[in-house]
Enzyme design. Structure first.
Site, PDB file in Angstrom:
ATOM      1  CG  ASP A  97      -2.242   0.545   1.037  1.00 17.19           C
ATOM      2  OD1 ASP A  97      -2.331   1.629   0.440  1.00 17.19           O
ATOM      3  OD2 ASP A  97      -3.220  -0.094   1.461  1.00 17.19           O
ATOM      4  CG  ASP A 185      -4.554   5.860   0.643  1.00 19.42           C
ATOM      5  OD1 ASP A 185      -5.339   4.961   0.956  1.00 19.42           O
ATOM      6  OD2 ASP A 185      -4.598   7.013   1.116  1.00 19.42           O
ATOM      7  CD  GLU A 236      -8.739   4.473  -1.919  1.00 22.99           C
ATOM      8  OE1 GLU A 236      -9.647   4.133  -1.151  1.00 22.99           O
ATOM      9  OE2 GLU A 236      -7.796   5.216  -1.566  1.00 22.99           O
ATOM     10  CG  HIS A 309      -8.918  -1.005   4.401  1.00 20.77           C
ATOM     11  ND1 HIS A 309      -8.636  -1.089   3.056  1.00 20.77           N
ATOM     12  CD2 HIS A 309      -8.550   0.243   4.777  1.00 20.77           C
ATOM     13  CE1 HIS A 309      -8.125   0.056   2.655  1.00 20.77           C
ATOM     14  NE2 HIS A 309      -8.062   0.886   3.673  1.00 20.77           N
ATOM     15  CG  ASP A 310     -11.360   2.317   3.314  1.00 19.56           C
ATOM     16  OD1 ASP A 310     -10.906   2.338   4.469  1.00 19.56           O
ATOM     17  OD2 ASP A 310     -10.715   2.699   2.314  1.00 19.56           O
TER      18      ASP A 310
HETATM   19  C1  NOJ Z   1      -8.160   5.452   1.617  1.00 21.24           C
HETATM   20  C2  NOJ Z   1      -7.862   4.324   2.539  1.00 21.24           C
HETATM   21  O1  NOJ Z   1      -8.318   3.132   1.968  1.00 21.24           O
HETATM   22  C3  NOJ Z   1      -8.508   4.640   3.862  1.00 21.24           C
HETATM   23  O2  NOJ Z   1      -8.504   3.566   4.752  1.00 21.24           O
HETATM   24  C4  NOJ Z   1      -7.810   5.850   4.432  1.00 21.24           C
HETATM   25  O3  NOJ Z   1      -8.481   6.255   5.603  1.00 21.24           O
HETATM   26  C5  NOJ Z   1      -7.791   7.012   3.451  1.00 21.24           C
HETATM   27  N1  NOJ Z   1      -7.493   6.612   2.108  1.00 21.24           N
HETATM   28  C6  NOJ Z   1      -6.765   8.013   3.858  1.00 21.24           C
HETATM   29  O4  NOJ Z   1      -5.475   7.490   3.662  1.00 21.24           O
END
Ligand code: NOJ
Length: 531
Positions: A97, A185, A236, A309-310
């Protein structure tokens, strides 16, 4: 270069919640090493490891203090090197990541190189993703710095060439160590409109998503770093449309291999705010995925995902996590894995892990959830109403520990877990993985088919029964081959004409009928025909 990542399946490990090897209640690198047989047997090719860098943990490692050090909670650099070595010995790859839109405010750059960050005398009206203003006043400098996420995550200033050089150098350092790629990210947020205009109702996204120099930066990064290695990259990208995605992933453009779209993840929200709930209309999901499948075909490349994870657990979100948990977990897997793109599996998805409902806000650990709760409470929103949206959308749904067994804490730790284990661990865990009809075996089969059937990676996509609100059906076609995929997203029966071909994948013991196709609750059935 061979595009091996087009045939690969990626498994995301969220290290804090995967496996604790030393009893401190926090997952760690040695814990991952202990579970490599489990991952290899599933048939995945790549592990995407959520951040393991040194971090004060304001946002569980997405706030990096030192890019070249491992977080003490997770182990040491030697542990990390052992992990890469063991993965490579097994023919598996590691995707790191990479968080370079922002660092932690405890990163040394924040004091030694303040020009690497974004400063203004006056804030604009942008709101942070984690509630409140996106600007924080710095007493020493007497200026505001931008933080699109928490105030401990200041945004980097990509307009600064020295900063970019430092980031590229760090990336090369990891690639030289042997990592096989990056998940980047919120990478499409790195270029901000230099005027920093106010946004409508504090929403500045049009001024920082897919910003003016984003393609220049990615192309520079590609020529300086990525193109020199045989790796996989996924960006992402919240707010990226298919038109953007073609630009980001078109081969000749030399940016990234694929992106994570957010469009299908926003279909069950009523407004721009993720907590504003709305039931999913299946046709919205069908049309959206059809659009991405067709638009990127031969023009770019899709990533395929339901979970990370989000995001809440998909079996609770789009399936039925009670009576038809096993059926719907398999149905959702088939629906996604027969599409074109690189599939991502998030830890626990392969055993049908579900959302969690903790009683009080104190049991939640996620900064986004906690900040939102505090803000909405102040505004007078009742506790029950806030909790309802946390139960449906909160990120901790995905972050409860991996349920390995029915032992205490699901076999995740012998200590006290950093976040409570979902109480259903005694029923939902990996111990049934070898049974023929387990969800794990179903995933294993899908991953295996992708390796042997070129039609899955290459075929054309056509949506069937477009208007149907309960059934998602499509075909994939290539030369003299055809796959027909039926997925029932409901607990009612639905009847269709029997498709051509032989049965390839099924989540019930046998078809209900041989004349007509009768789909039972959450049934999925896939036919293969060679002409
Ligand atoms: C996306 C990540 O997947 C998330 O978990 C994070 O809080 C934010 N970006 C900030 O880095």
């Amino acid at each position: 270069m061979d595009e091996w990542w087009k045939r690969s399946a990626v498994y995301q490990v969220y290290p804090r919640s995967f496996k604790d090897s030393n009893g401190d209640g926090i997952g760690d690198i040695q814990g991952i090493i202990q579970k490599l047989d489990y991952l290899q047997e599933l048939g995945i090719d790549v592990i995407w490891l959520s951040p393991v860098y040194d971090s004060p943990n304001d946002d569980n490692g997405y706030d990096i203090r030192n890019y070249q050090r491992i977080m003490d909670d997770f182990g040491t650099m030697e542990d990390f090197e052992e992990l890469i070595e063991q993965l490579h010995n097994r023919g598996l790859k590691l995707m790191m990541d990479l968080v370079i839109n922002h660092t932690s405010d405890e990163h040394k750059w924040f004091t030694t190189s303040p020009e690497y960050y974004i400063w203004r005398d006056e804030p604009n009206n942008w709101r942070s993703f984690f509630s409140g203003s996106a600007w924080e006043f710095d007493e020493l400098r007497e200026q505001y710095f931008l933080h699109l996420f928490s105030k401990k995550q200041p945004d980097l200033n990509w307009q600064n060439p020295e900063m970019r050089k430092a980031v590229y150098e760090m990336m090369r350092w990891w690639l030289d160590k042997g990592v096989d790629g990056f998940r980047m990210d919120v990478i499409n947020l790195i270029s901000k409109d230099p005027e920093f205009p106010d946004g409508p109702d504090g929403d500045g996204s049009v001024y920082f998503m897919n910003g003016p120099k984003i393609h220049d930066y990615l192309q520079e990064m590609n020529s300086e770093v990525l193109s020199k290695y045989d790796i996989v990259t996924v960006g992402e990208m919240p707010g990226a449309t298919v038109t953007d995605a073609i630009q980001y992933t078109g081969k000749e453009r030399r940016e990234v291999n694929m992106i994570f779209t957010f469009e299908h993840m926003g279909l069950d929200q009523a407004s721009g705010e993720k907590w504003d709930l709305k039931p999913l209309q299946l046709t919205d999901l069908k049309y959206n995925l059809e659009h991405w499948q067709n638009a990127l075909h031969n023009k770019g490349w899709n990533s395929l995902y339901w979970n990370n994870h989000d995001q809440p657990r998909v079996v609770s979100r789009f399936g039925n996590d009670m009576e038809y948990r096993v059926e719907s977990a398999k149905m959702l897997a088939a629906c996604l894995h027969f599409m074109q793109g690189t599939p991502y599996i998030y830890q626990g998805e392969e055993i049908g892990m579900t959302n969690v409902r903790f009683e009080g806000i104190d049991e939640y650990q996620d900064i986004e959830t906690r900040n939102m709760y505090a803000e909405k409470s102040l505004q007078g929103v009742p506790h029950e109403k806030i909790m309802e949206s946390i139960y449906v959308k909160g990120r901790d749904n995905a972050r409860t520990p991996m349920q390995w067994s029915s032992e205490a804490n699901g076999g995740f730790t012998t200590g006290t877990p950093w976040i409570a284990v979902n109480p259903n661990y005694s029923v939902i865990n990996t111990t049934d993985k070898d049974e023929d009809n387990s969800i794990y075996q179903f995933y294993k089969k899908l991953i295996g088919l992708r390796k042997t059937m070129a039609i899955i990676t290459q075929g054309d996509f056509t949506l069937l029964h477009r208007e149907d609100e309960k059934v998602f059906a499509y075909t994939r076609e290539i030369r003299d081959e055809k796959l027909t995929v039926y997925c029932n997203f409901s607990s009612d029966n639905h009847t269709f004409e029997m498709p051509e071909g032989e049965l390839l994948v099924h989540n019930y013991e046998s078809p209900k009928n041989t004349e007509k196709l009768v789909l039972r609750p959450y049934e999925t059935i896939v036919f293969y025909k060679k002409f």
